[in-house]
Design a protein around this motif. Structure first.
Motif, PDB file in Angstrom:
ATOM      1  N   LYS A 153       0.826  -1.214   0.000  1.00 22.55           N
ATOM      2  CA  LYS A 153       0.000   0.000   0.000  1.00 22.55           C
ATOM      3  C   LYS A 153       0.861   1.265   0.000  1.00 22.55           C
ATOM      4  O   LYS A 153       0.502   2.274  -0.596  1.00 22.55           O
ATOM      5  CB  LYS A 153      -0.912  -0.021   1.233  1.00 22.55           C
ATOM      6  CG  LYS A 153      -1.754   1.194   1.448  1.00 22.55           C
ATOM      7  CD  LYS A 153      -2.626   0.969   2.674  1.00 22.55           C
ATOM      8  CE  LYS A 153      -2.949   2.249   3.371  1.00 22.55           C
ATOM      9  NZ  LYS A 153      -3.708   2.014   4.597  1.00 22.55           N
ATOM     10  N   HIS A 154       2.006   1.199   0.648  1.00 23.58           N
ATOM     11  CA  HIS A 154       2.896   2.363   0.748  1.00 23.58           C
ATOM     12  C   HIS A 154       4.076   2.287  -0.223  1.00 23.58           C
ATOM     13  O   HIS A 154       5.079   2.963  -0.023  1.00 23.58           O
ATOM     14  CB  HIS A 154       3.390   2.509   2.193  1.00 23.58           C
ATOM     15  CG  HIS A 154       2.294   2.895   3.133  1.00 23.58           C
ATOM     16  ND1 HIS A 154       1.783   4.164   3.189  1.00 23.58           N
ATOM     17  CD2 HIS A 154       1.583   2.171   4.035  1.00 23.58           C
ATOM     18  CE1 HIS A 154       0.821   4.214   4.097  1.00 23.58           C
ATOM     19  NE2 HIS A 154       0.684   3.003   4.626  1.00 23.58           N
ATOM     20  N   ALA A 210       7.607   5.720   8.071  1.00 16.34           N
ATOM     21  CA  ALA A 210       6.953   6.268   9.271  1.00 16.34           C
ATOM     22  C   ALA A 210       5.467   5.904   9.282  1.00 16.34           C
ATOM     23  O   ALA A 210       4.910   5.542  10.324  1.00 16.34           O
ATOM     24  CB  ALA A 210       7.142   7.775   9.329  1.00 16.34           C
ATOM     25  N   LYS A 211       4.826   5.966   8.120  1.00 11.12           N
ATOM     26  CA  LYS A 211       3.412   5.600   8.019  1.00 11.12           C
ATOM     27  C   LYS A 211       3.218   4.107   8.270  1.00 11.12           C
ATOM     28  O   LYS A 211       2.253   3.690   8.917  1.00 11.12           O
ATOM     29  CB  LYS A 211       2.872   5.967   6.641  1.00 11.12           C
ATOM     30  CG  LYS A 211       2.814   7.460   6.386  1.00 11.12           C
ATOM     31  CD  LYS A 211       2.371   7.739   4.970  1.00 11.12           C
ATOM     32  CE  LYS A 211       2.489   9.223   4.638  1.00 11.12           C
ATOM     33  NZ  LYS A 211       2.189   9.481   3.215  1.00 11.12           N
ATOM     34  N   ILE A 212       4.151   3.311   7.767  1.00  7.36           N
ATOM     35  CA  ILE A 212       4.076   1.861   7.953  1.00  7.36           C
ATOM     36  C   ILE A 212       4.183   1.498   9.436  1.00  7.36           C
ATOM     37  O   ILE A 212       3.417   0.678   9.940  1.00  7.36           O
ATOM     38  CB  ILE A 212       5.192   1.169   7.134  1.00  7.36           C
ATOM     39  CG1 ILE A 212       4.835   1.221   5.656  1.00  7.36           C
ATOM     40  CG2 ILE A 212       5.435  -0.250   7.590  1.00  7.36           C
ATOM     41  CD1 ILE A 212       5.962   0.853   4.744  1.00  7.36           C
ATOM     42  N   SER A 223       6.837  -4.613  16.584  1.00  9.72           N
ATOM     43  CA  SER A 223       7.506  -4.412  15.310  1.00  9.72           C
ATOM     44  C   SER A 223       8.776  -3.605  15.538  1.00  9.72           C
ATOM     45  O   SER A 223       8.806  -2.695  16.367  1.00  9.72           O
ATOM     46  CB  SER A 223       6.575  -3.670  14.358  1.00  9.72           C
ATOM     47  OG  SER A 223       7.181  -3.500  13.119  1.00  9.72           O
ATOM     48  N   LEU A 224       9.834  -3.941  14.802  1.00 11.85           N
ATOM     49  CA  LEU A 224      11.082  -3.211  14.857  1.00 11.85           C
ATOM     50  C   LEU A 224      11.509  -2.911  13.429  1.00 11.85           C
ATOM     51  O   LEU A 224      11.678  -3.830  12.624  1.00 11.85           O
ATOM     52  CB  LEU A 224      12.166  -4.034  15.571  1.00 11.85           C
ATOM     53  CG  LEU A 224      13.567  -3.432  15.583  1.00 11.85           C
ATOM     54  CD1 LEU A 224      13.592  -2.151  16.419  1.00 11.85           C
ATOM     55  CD2 LEU A 224      14.563  -4.442  16.109  1.00 11.85           C
ATOM     56  N   VAL A 225      11.675  -1.629  13.112  1.00 15.72           N
ATOM     57  CA  VAL A 225      12.107  -1.212  11.787  1.00 15.72           C
ATOM     58  C   VAL A 225      13.433  -0.489  11.947  1.00 15.72           C
ATOM     59  O   VAL A 225      13.527   0.467  12.706  1.00 15.72           O
ATOM     60  CB  VAL A 225      11.068  -0.270  11.138  1.00 15.72           C
ATOM     61  CG1 VAL A 225      11.544   0.180   9.770  1.00 15.72           C
ATOM     62  CG2 VAL A 225       9.707  -0.934  11.049  1.00 15.72           C
TER      63      VAL A 225
END
Length: 91
Positions: free
Chosen positions: A28-29, A69-71, A84-86
């Motif tokens: 989606k992103h 950031a949106k994700i 979650s870790l990004v």
């Protein structure tokens, strides 16, 4: 475009829904998935909510910082994604 590594802990009873939600959010992103790994179910060091087991997934991807950031925000809103870790990866 920057490289990122995403590690998710999915709710044990909803692994398939969690995996498809992660893929849907990334597509989606407009984030390009480079590699996916399924690390399986593991006992958590400490419970997350009422969950003592979690299913771990790892994704290497490429995207813009604004989209990442949106994700991260959408990951927090999804009930099937416990944690979650990004992180930004080199290369």
């Amino acid at each position: 475009m920057r490289n990122y590594e995403i590690t998710n802990i999915l709710r044990e009873g909803a692994v398939d829904e969690g995996k498809s939600a992660v893929k849907d959010i990334l597509s989606k992103h407009a984030v390009t998935i480079q590699n996916e790994e399924d690390w399986g179910s593991k006992r958590l060091w400490h419970p997350i909510g009422q969950e003592e087991q979690g299913h771990f997934t790892f994704t290497k991807c490429q995207g813009s910082p604004a989209e990442i950031a949106k994700i991260e925000h959408e990951f927090k809103l999804n009930p099937n994604i416990l944690k979650s870790l990004v992180i930004r990866a080199n290369g």
